[in-house]
Design an enzyme around this catalytic site. Sequence first.
Site, short mmCIF file in Angstrom:
data_model
loop_
_atom_site.label_atom_id
_atom_site.label_comp_id
_atom_site.label_asym_id
_atom_site.label_seq_id
_atom_site.Cartn_x
_atom_site.Cartn_y
_atom_site.Cartn_z
N GLN C 201 57.28 35.37 74.82
CA GLN C 201 57.90 34.13 75.26
C GLN C 201 57.39 33.86 76.68
OE1 GLN C 201 60.17 32.38 73.00
NE2 GLN C 201 59.03 33.78 71.66
N GLY C 242 68.49 27.52 72.14
CA GLY C 242 67.29 28.26 71.76
C GLY C 242 66.06 27.83 72.57
N HIS C 243 64.97 28.54 72.34
CA HIS C 243 63.76 28.27 73.12
C HIS C 243 63.16 26.90 72.82
CE1 HIS C 243 61.20 30.74 70.00
NE2 HIS C 243 62.05 29.95 69.42
N ASN C 244 62.63 26.29 73.90
CA ASN C 244 61.94 25.00 73.80
C ASN C 244 62.83 23.84 73.41
OD1 ASN C 244 59.62 27.22 72.85
ND2 ASN C 244 59.05 25.76 74.42
N SER C 262 63.46 24.38 69.68
CA SER C 262 62.62 23.18 69.65
C SER C 262 63.35 21.91 69.24
CB SER C 262 61.40 23.39 68.73
OG SER C 262 60.61 24.46 69.22
#
Lengths: 339, 339, 339
Positions: C201, C242-244, C262
Site C-alpha cells: 500500500q 477503505g483504501h482509495n 475505491s
Amino acid sequence: MQSAPATFTADELARRFSLELRGDGAARVEGVGTLAGARPGQLAFLANPRYRGQLASTGATVVVMRGDDADGHDGTALVAPDPYVAFAKISALFEPVPVRAPGIHASADIDPSASVDPAAHVGAFCSIGARSRVEAGAVVGPGCVIGDDCVVGAGSELIARVTLVTRVRLGQRVRIHPGAVLGADGFGLAMEAGRWIKVPQLGGVVIGDDCEIGANTCIDRGAIDDTVLEEDVRLDNQIQIGHNVRIGAHTAMAGCAAVAGSAKIGRYCLIGGAAGVLGHLEICDRVVITAMSLVSSSIRQPGEYSSGTGLMDNRSWRRNAARFKQLDSLVRQWRGRDD
Amino acid sequence: MQSAPATFTADELARRFSLELRGDGAARVEGVGTLAGARPGQLAFLANPRYRGQLASTGATVVVMRGDDADGHDGTALVAPDPYVAFAKISALFEPVPVRAPGIHASADIDPSASVDPAAHVGAFCSIGARSRVEAGAVVGPGCVIGDDCVVGAGSELIARVTLVTRVRLGQRVRIHPGAVLGADGFGLAMEAGRWIKVPQLGGVVIGDDCEIGANTCIDRGAIDDTVLEEDVRLDNQIQIGHNVRIGAHTAMAGCAAVAGSAKIGRYCLIGGAAGVLGHLEICDRVVITAMSLVSSSIRQPGEYSSGTGLMDNRSWRRNAARFKQLDSLVRQWRGRDD
Amino acid sequence: MQSAPATFTADELARRFSLELRGDGAARVEGVGTLAGARPGQLAFLANPRYRGQLASTGATVVVMRGDDADGHDGTALVAPDPYVAFAKISALFEPVPVRAPGIHASADIDPSASVDPAAHVGAFCSIGARSRVEAGAVVGPGCVIGDDCVVGAGSELIARVTLVTRVRLGQRVRIHPGAVLGADGFGLAMEAGRWIKVPQLGGVVIGDDCEIGANTCIDRGAIDDTVLEEDVRLDNQIQIGHNVRIGAHTAMAGCAAVAGSAKIGRYCLIGGAAGVLGHLEICDRVVITAMSLVSSSIRQPGEYSSGTGLMDNRSWRRNAARFKQLDSLVRQWRGRDD
C-alpha cells in the site's frame, strides 16, 4: 507475579458454593475444561441438554450439573440449580489474575491537581489530567489516558490503553477493556451557510457500579446533560453509544451494536450483535433485539423484536430481493384484479 | 532511516519475477502508478478487462498484463498469467519500509520474567508482561501493551499501539495493525438473582503463521479452550471475533465483520464487510458471504450466500417494507381465495 | 489549567452573535441547559417545534428561539433564524477547554528528522517518526503515534492516543478523537497457489481542512494513489474507510458506517449509522443514506435511499421472513395462475 495454582477437592467446592455433592468428595480438581475436552483433574459443566450425550465419555473428574442429569451419572457430580452460574463461580478459582500492586509507575504523568489513592495502581505510560481522581483499589493499566475531571471509582479496573476523555465518572467495580474510549465529543453538528459548525459537548459520562465495557467500545459524552449507564450494564466489544443515551440497569449488549444519540434503553434488555437503535427513541424494560436488527421506532412492550431477512444462496436471494423491490406494486396489481 | 529509492529496468524485473518481456528491456522503472494516472518512469498493471481501454493512453513506461492484452500493445509489457499477483510482487520493491533496528527502546517497561530476542525490536512506551516472549526478527512498534504469557513469533510485526491482553500466542510473520486488541475477556455472563455474574475467561488466543489482523480489530480469548486463527487468515479493520471462534486457513474477512462466540468458519472462505455470523454454528470451506449478510444457521455447502434487501429510493422502500410486514398474511389471503 | 468560568448578559450575547434581544438585556447567563432541565442562570434553546410546550415552564433565564416562537413568550429571548446554530456558538463560550501550552513533553520520542513548530503542543508518551511535521498551533495529545512522512496541519488537534501510521497529511484545524487510526495498510490481497500475497500500500491519506474524525475510526492509506477526505467532512466514531476512497466536502457520516475501497462519495451527503457502501462505486452529491442500509450500486440522483426491512415482533418477523424466501416462486405461481 500471579496467584499460585489452586487445587480443591469436590467436597471443598461443594461446601464453598453450597452445592450438593454426589460421588467422591475427595476427588481433586486443579482446573476446568469443556465436557468434551476435559482431562482427569479437571471440572466441567453440563447446562445445555444438547450436550448431555457427552456426559458418559467425559474425562472430567467432576461435573457440575442439574439434579436430573446427575441421577443417571456414575462419576462425581456437583448438583446446582443453574450449573452455568455455579461453574462461573468455581472457574474463577482457577483464573490466573495478574497482581497489580498499589502505587504509581515512575513513568506515569499525573497532573498536580489529580489525586490517586495510595491503595490504587497506576501503570506505565499513563496520563491523568486535572482534577481527576482514582479511588482505592482501582487499577489503571498501562497506556491509559485519563483527561480532566474524571473519576475512577473504588475497585474499578481499566485493563490497558483505555481513554477517559473528559468528565467521565465511573462507579465502583467497573471494568473497561483495552481501546475503549469514554467521554469523546458527541457527534453534534449544525449547518450554517453550507459549512458544519461544531456543537460543543458540555456534558459528561456517568457509568454505574459493576458495569463492564468491552474492547474498542465508544461511549460519547453528552451535549448538555450526561450520557448514563445505570448499574450492572454489560457492553461487549466495538459498541458505539452516542451522546445522551441512557441504558437501564442489567442490560447487556453484544458486539458491534450501536445506539444513536438520546435513545433510552430500559432495564434487563438484551441487544444482539451489530443491532442498531436510532436516536431519540425509547425501548422499555425486558426487550430482546436479535442480531443485526434496526430499532427504528420506540418499543413499549417487552418481548423479542427483529428485522432483516434470512440467509439464502445468492442466486435465490437475488430473485427474491428483486421481487421485494416490486412488492407494493405486485400487491396493488393483485388487489386490483381480485377486488 | 528507510531503504534507498529503487530503480529497475524492465529486463531486470522480467528476470526477477520470471515474466515474459515484450518491448524495450532497457526501459527504466522507478515507481508504480495506476493505468490511468501513471507517469513516465512508472509501472502499471492491467488485470480487470474493464480498464483495457485505458491501455492505449497510459503514461506508464511498463505495463504488467496478460498475454492476450499484450498482443495488441505497442509499449513495453511484462506478461503474467495473473497480472495483479505480479504487480503486488513488483510494487513491494518500491515500498518505503521503515527500518526497525534490533534492540529495546530505553523507555520500554519489560517484566523481568519476559524475554526479548536480541534480534527483535521493541519500540518506545511498550509494556511487556510476565513470562511473555518476543522472538527473533519480531517488531513491537511504539505504544504496544503485551500482557502476561504471550508470544510474538519470529518475524511478526505489531505496527503500533497493539494490545495483546493475556495468553496470546502469535505464530511467525503475523502482522497486526494499530489499535487491535487480542486476548481481551470473552463476553461470558450468567444471570443470578437479577444480576450478571462474570464467567472467567481462562483460555487464550492462538494466531497461525502469516495471519494479518487489521486496525482496531478485536479477537477475544477463549472461555476454556482457545480462540484460534489458522495460518494465513486475513482480517481487515474493525472486525470482532468472539471467544472460542475458530477460523480456517486462508480465510479473509472484510472490514466490520463480526463473528459471535464458538462459531467455526472453514478454510478459503470470504466474509464480506459488516457481515455477521451467529454463535455456535459452522460454516464449511469455500463459502462466500456477501456484505452485511447475517449467517443465522450453519452452512454445509460451498457457495455464495446473502441476506437483506436491495437499495431503493426511500419512498419506494417505505412502501415495500410496509408490504413485507404484511407478507405472510397477504399470502394466506391469496391462498385462501385461490385454493 | 482551563479557561475561567464565564458569565454574560443577554445583551452581551445578542451583540456578540448579532441576535435580536427580547426581554431583559441585563439577565445574566453562566451556563447552558436543556429547555426542560435548565436552571436559573442558564440559557436554553428551542429549535424543534415538538418541544414548544416546554417553553412555558422552563427554568432557563434566557432562551434562543425563532421569532414566531418568541412572539408569545414572556421571558427573555434571543431571536435567531436558526436557534440550533446560535446555541452552538453561544455554548462554546461555556466549554471548559484544557489549555495545551506550546512545547514538547519531556517523555516524547521524536525522530531527529521530524519537525515540531515551537507553537505546537506534543504531549506525554508521543512518538513522531521520520520526516514528519507538526505545524503551529497544532496539539498532539498524550499517547499519539505519528509514523513517517506525516503532516499535522496548523491548528489541528489529535485529542489522545491517535495513530497516523504513514504518509498521512492533515490540513488545518482537523480534529481527531482517541483511538482513530489513519494510514494503516489498505486491505489489498492477491491469491497465488492457494496462499494470500499482500499487495503493498504505497499511497497515503489526505485529510482536508476542518475535517473531524471520530473515536476508533479507521481510514486506510491508498494502494497507489491516496485516500482523500475533502474539506469539512465529519466522521463519527467507529467508521471504516477503505483504501482509495474519496469523500466530498461537507459530507457527514454517522457511527459505524463503512465504505469499501475505491468508492467515491459526493459533497453534502449524509450517511446514516452503520450504513455500508460497497467498493468501486460512486455516490453523487446530496445523497442521504438511512441507517444500516447497504449501497450496492452507484447512485446518480440526489435523494434519500434505504434498504432492509422494518422492525417487528420476532414471531411475526419469522413468518414474513419465511415468505420472503418464497417470494419469487410465489409471484411466479400467482402469475402462472392468472396470466
